[in-house]
Design an enzyme around this catalytic site. Sequence first.
Site, PDB file in Angstrom:
ATOM      1  N   THR A  54      44.273  33.590  43.513  1.00 18.16           N
ATOM      2  CA  THR A  54      43.562  33.137  42.306  1.00 18.16           C
ATOM      3  C   THR A  54      44.618  32.870  41.239  1.00 18.16           C
ATOM      4  O   THR A  54      45.809  33.089  41.459  1.00 18.16           O
ATOM      5  CB  THR A  54      42.603  34.226  41.760  1.00 18.16           C
ATOM      6  OG1 THR A  54      43.391  35.345  41.329  1.00 18.16           O
ATOM      7  CG2 THR A  54      41.587  34.682  42.798  1.00 18.16           C
TER       8      THR A  54
ATOM      9  N   LYS B 285      42.670  49.960  36.910  1.00 18.67           N
ATOM     10  CA  LYS B 285      41.779  49.879  38.072  1.00 18.67           C
ATOM     11  C   LYS B 285      41.463  51.280  38.616  1.00 18.67           C
ATOM     12  O   LYS B 285      40.360  51.534  39.096  1.00 18.67           O
ATOM     13  CB  LYS B 285      42.391  48.987  39.157  1.00 18.67           C
ATOM     14  CG  LYS B 285      42.561  47.541  38.717  1.00 18.67           C
ATOM     15  CD  LYS B 285      41.233  46.871  38.345  1.00 18.67           C
ATOM     16  CE  LYS B 285      41.384  45.394  38.022  1.00 18.67           C
ATOM     17  NZ  LYS B 285      40.113  44.725  37.739  1.00 18.67           N
TER      18      LYS B 285
ATOM     19  N   ASP C  85      34.184  37.908  24.588  1.00 21.99           N
ATOM     20  CA  ASP C  85      35.297  38.753  25.008  1.00 21.99           C
ATOM     21  C   ASP C  85      34.722  40.127  25.334  1.00 21.99           C
ATOM     22  O   ASP C  85      33.978  40.692  24.516  1.00 21.99           O
ATOM     23  CB  ASP C  85      36.312  38.842  23.856  1.00 21.99           C
ATOM     24  CG  ASP C  85      37.618  39.483  24.303  1.00 21.99           C
ATOM     25  OD1 ASP C  85      37.576  40.557  24.935  1.00 21.99           O
ATOM     26  OD2 ASP C  85      38.669  38.901  24.014  1.00 21.99           O
ATOM     27  N   VAL C  86      35.039  40.638  26.502  1.00 20.13           N
ATOM     28  CA  VAL C  86      34.443  41.922  26.913  1.00 20.13           C
ATOM     29  C   VAL C  86      34.911  43.102  26.044  1.00 20.13           C
ATOM     30  O   VAL C  86      34.368  44.195  26.153  1.00 20.13           O
ATOM     31  CB  VAL C  86      34.697  42.247  28.401  1.00 20.13           C
ATOM     32  CG1 VAL C  86      33.966  41.274  29.306  1.00 20.13           C
ATOM     33  CG2 VAL C  86      36.185  42.281  28.722  1.00 20.13           C
TER      34      VAL C  86
ATOM     35  N   GLY D  97      37.917  31.964  39.873  1.00 23.03           N
ATOM     36  CA  GLY D  97      38.438  33.004  40.752  1.00 23.03           C
ATOM     37  C   GLY D  97      37.348  33.857  41.396  1.00 23.03           C
ATOM     38  O   GLY D  97      36.289  33.355  41.797  1.00 23.03           O
TER      39      GLY D  97
ATOM     40  N   TYR E  22      48.029  47.729  34.871  1.00 25.31           N
ATOM     41  CA  TYR E  22      46.953  47.163  35.697  1.00 25.31           C
ATOM     42  C   TYR E  22      46.457  48.208  36.701  1.00 25.31           C
ATOM     43  O   TYR E  22      45.246  48.440  36.822  1.00 25.31           O
ATOM     44  CB  TYR E  22      47.484  45.929  36.416  1.00 25.31           C
ATOM     45  CG  TYR E  22      46.468  45.245  37.292  1.00 25.31           C
ATOM     46  CD1 TYR E  22      45.534  44.367  36.752  1.00 25.31           C
ATOM     47  CD2 TYR E  22      46.435  45.472  38.670  1.00 25.31           C
ATOM     48  CE1 TYR E  22      44.587  43.737  37.559  1.00 25.31           C
ATOM     49  CE2 TYR E  22      45.502  44.850  39.479  1.00 25.31           C
ATOM     50  CZ  TYR E  22      44.582  43.988  38.920  1.00 25.31           C
ATOM     51  OH  TYR E  22      43.645  43.367  39.730  1.00 25.31           O
TER      52      TYR E  22
HETATM   53  N1  LIG Z   1      43.097  38.064  42.851  1.00 20.13           N
HETATM   54  C1  LIG Z   1      43.309  39.261  43.378  1.00 20.13           C
HETATM   55  O1  LIG Z   1      44.113  39.444  44.292  1.00 20.13           O
HETATM   56  C2  LIG Z   1      42.546  40.444  42.862  1.00 20.13           C
HETATM   57  C3  LIG Z   1      42.621  41.623  43.601  1.00 20.13           C
HETATM   58  C4  LIG Z   1      41.923  42.729  43.165  1.00 20.13           C
HETATM   59  C5  LIG Z   1      41.159  42.651  42.026  1.00 20.13           C
HETATM   60  N2  LIG Z   1      41.097  41.500  41.314  1.00 20.13           N
HETATM   61  C6  LIG Z   1      40.252  41.481  40.113  1.00 20.13           C
HETATM   62  O2  LIG Z   1      39.278  40.473  40.213  1.00 20.13           O
HETATM   63  C7  LIG Z   1      38.868  40.087  38.905  1.00 20.13           C
HETATM   64  C8  LIG Z   1      38.920  38.578  38.793  1.00 20.13           C
HETATM   65  O3  LIG Z   1      40.292  38.182  38.844  1.00 20.13           O
HETATM   66  P1  LIG Z   1      40.817  36.819  39.521  1.00 20.13           P
HETATM   67  O4  LIG Z   1      41.806  37.192  40.543  1.00 20.13           O
HETATM   68  O5  LIG Z   1      39.671  35.966  39.881  1.00 20.13           O
HETATM   69  O6  LIG Z   1      41.667  36.222  38.312  1.00 20.13           O
HETATM   70  P2  LIG Z   1      41.380  35.104  37.230  1.00 20.13           P
HETATM   71  O7  LIG Z   1      42.476  35.217  36.266  1.00 20.13           O
HETATM   72  O8  LIG Z   1      41.147  33.798  37.903  1.00 20.13           O
HETATM   73  O9  LIG Z   1      39.988  35.542  36.574  1.00 20.13           O
HETATM   74  C9  LIG Z   1      39.906  36.439  35.517  1.00 20.13           C
HETATM   75  C10 LIG Z   1      38.655  36.164  34.737  1.00 20.13           C
HETATM   76  O10 LIG Z   1      38.513  37.128  33.682  1.00 20.13           O
HETATM   77  C11 LIG Z   1      38.238  36.458  32.468  1.00 20.13           C
HETATM   78  N3  LIG Z   1      38.707  37.274  31.349  1.00 20.13           N
HETATM   79  C12 LIG Z   1      39.952  37.755  31.143  1.00 20.13           C
HETATM   80  N4  LIG Z   1      39.984  38.476  29.994  1.00 20.13           N
HETATM   81  C13 LIG Z   1      38.735  38.458  29.487  1.00 20.13           C
HETATM   82  C14 LIG Z   1      38.135  39.030  28.337  1.00 20.13           C
HETATM   83  N5  LIG Z   1      38.845  39.768  27.474  1.00 20.13           N
HETATM   84  N6  LIG Z   1      36.811  38.820  28.122  1.00 20.13           N
HETATM   85  C15 LIG Z   1      36.081  38.065  28.983  1.00 20.13           C
HETATM   86  N7  LIG Z   1      36.597  37.503  30.094  1.00 20.13           N
HETATM   87  C16 LIG Z   1      37.910  37.697  30.342  1.00 20.13           C
HETATM   88  C17 LIG Z   1      38.961  35.121  32.611  1.00 20.13           C
HETATM   89  O11 LIG Z   1      38.444  34.168  31.715  1.00 20.13           O
HETATM   90  C18 LIG Z   1      38.654  34.793  34.075  1.00 20.13           C
HETATM   91  O12 LIG Z   1      37.355  34.243  34.183  1.00 20.13           O
HETATM   92  C19 LIG Z   1      39.816  40.804  37.937  1.00 20.13           C
HETATM   93  O13 LIG Z   1      39.182  41.957  37.432  1.00 20.13           O
HETATM   94  C20 LIG Z   1      40.971  41.195  38.826  1.00 20.13           C
HETATM   95  O14 LIG Z   1      41.657  42.311  38.340  1.00 20.13           O
HETATM   96  C21 LIG Z   1      41.779  40.381  41.697  1.00 20.13           C
HETATM   97  O1  LIG Z   2      45.268  41.621  41.736  1.00 22.32           O
HETATM   98  C1  LIG Z   2      45.336  42.638  42.375  1.00 22.32           C
HETATM   99  O2  LIG Z   2      44.636  43.607  42.145  1.00 22.32           O
HETATM  100  C2  LIG Z   2      46.399  42.632  43.446  1.00 22.32           C
HETATM  101  O3  LIG Z   2      46.153  41.509  44.251  1.00 22.32           O
HETATM  102  C3  LIG Z   2      46.472  43.907  44.258  1.00 22.32           C
HETATM  103  O4  LIG Z   2      45.220  44.427  44.462  1.00 22.32           O
HETATM  104  C4  LIG Z   2      47.120  43.723  45.612  1.00 22.32           C
HETATM  105  O5  LIG Z   2      46.188  43.278  46.528  1.00 22.32           O
HETATM  106  C5  LIG Z   2      47.717  44.985  46.104  1.00 22.32           C
HETATM  107  O6  LIG Z   2      48.689  45.333  45.219  1.00 22.32           O
HETATM  108  C6  LIG Z   2      48.237  44.867  47.543  1.00 22.32           C
HETATM  109  O7  LIG Z   2      48.621  46.102  48.047  1.00 22.32           O
END
Ligand SMILES: NC(=O)c1ccc[n+]([C@@H]2O[C@H](COP(=O)([O-])OP(=O)(O)OC[C@H]3O[C@@H](n4cnc5c(N)ncnc54)[C@H](O)[C@@H]3O)[C@@H](O)[C@H]2O)c1
Ligand SMILES: O=C(O)[C@H](O)[C@@H](O)[C@H](O)[C@H](O)CO
Length: 253
Positions: free
Chosen positions: A195, A164, A64-65, A21, A160
């Site tokens: 993702t 954040k 694990d973080v 991701g 969540y």
């Molecule tokens: N996809 C979105 O729309 C989006 C939007 C905003 C923020 N984010 C943030 O981006 C980051 C990556 O998310 P993503 O969308 O790629 O999802 P994802 O689920 O593909 O990736 C999450 C990652 O975090 C790791 N992880 C989870 N718990 C863990 C732990 N306790 N210790 C170590 N590693 C751990 C997983 O193994 C994975 O590699 C996250 O922090 C997520 O909140 C995602």
């Molecule tokens: O995984 C995340 O963090 C989510 O994708 C959110 O960030 C959305 O983008 C938002 O809720 C849209 O308004």
Amino acid sequence: MFLEKFRLDGKAALVTGGSRGLGLEAALALKEAGAKVAVVARRASFFEEARKALGEDALYLEGDVRDEARLEAIAQEVEEKLGPLTVLVNAAGVSWGAPSLEMPVEKVREVLEVNLVGAFLASRVAARRMKERGYGKIVHIASVAGLKGEYPEVLDAVGYSASKGGLIALTRDLAVKWGRWGIRVNALAPGFFPTRMTEKVLPRAEAFLKATLPLGRPGAPGELGGAVLFLASPASDYVTGAVLPVDGGATAL
Ligand SMILES: NC(=O)c1ccc[n+]([C@@H]2O[C@H](COP(=O)([O-])OP(=O)(O)OC[C@H]3O[C@@H](n4cnc5c(N)ncnc54)[C@H](O)[C@@H]3O)[C@@H](O)[C@H]2O)c1
Ligand SMILES: O=C(O)[C@H](O)[C@@H](O)[C@H](O)[C@H](O)CO
């Protein structure tokens, strides 16, 4: 002169949640800029996809973080094998969706523990080392959900959002506390990206996002890495405590 500032040749960079991701995209961007990259995920079996993308030069570390002792051991191993830790990207994160009145409290606690406490622990493990050298770059992957409220059809995950929002407050506070040590702490606030985390939510939210987002669509793979590189590289050395939305205009509404 300016493009040079985006280079990270030979610098060690650690990405939590870098197995897939957005974390994997961050690791790829750092690698392309010349960094030596280490990625952390909870289980070795999670690294298959990352190995294909990042190759055998990268370090793949289980952890694990939520476990600070393990994070210490990881940082030590990174420094032994790759050199002084210059960049930390906190991308590890989890989400749990449920209507707010029914949300299991243990899920709220778990999400806060990983997304907020985990990012804090990884940051201070890195900062102890960065402080000695008077330089470091920490990039949190927060979310627009930490900057604004969300209609339930877009995101129904109160823990969540709180995690954040907490991460954004932490970004600003650590930037102030650690700035005098040369450590820059910034956050990205991505909007919706496809993702594993969003695969169940995106089909439900997509029509709403298309109708309301200024850019009229969710983010696409490849659209976050450049912003990660900016905040991780010397290009942003006079930037700290900033929160950069990468959200198609969601927070401009
Ligand atoms: N996809 C979105 O729309 C989006 C939007 C905003 C923020 N984010 C943030 O981006 C980051 C990556 O998310 P993503 O969308 O790629 O999802 P994802 O689920 O593909 O990736 C999450 C990652 O975090 C790791 N992880 C989870 N718990 C863990 C732990 N306790 N210790 C170590 N590693 C751990 C997983 O193994 C994975 O590699 C996250 O922090 C997520 O909140 C995602
Ligand atoms: O995984 C995340 O963090 C989510 O994708 C959110 O960030 C959305 O983008 C938002 O809720 C849209 O308004």
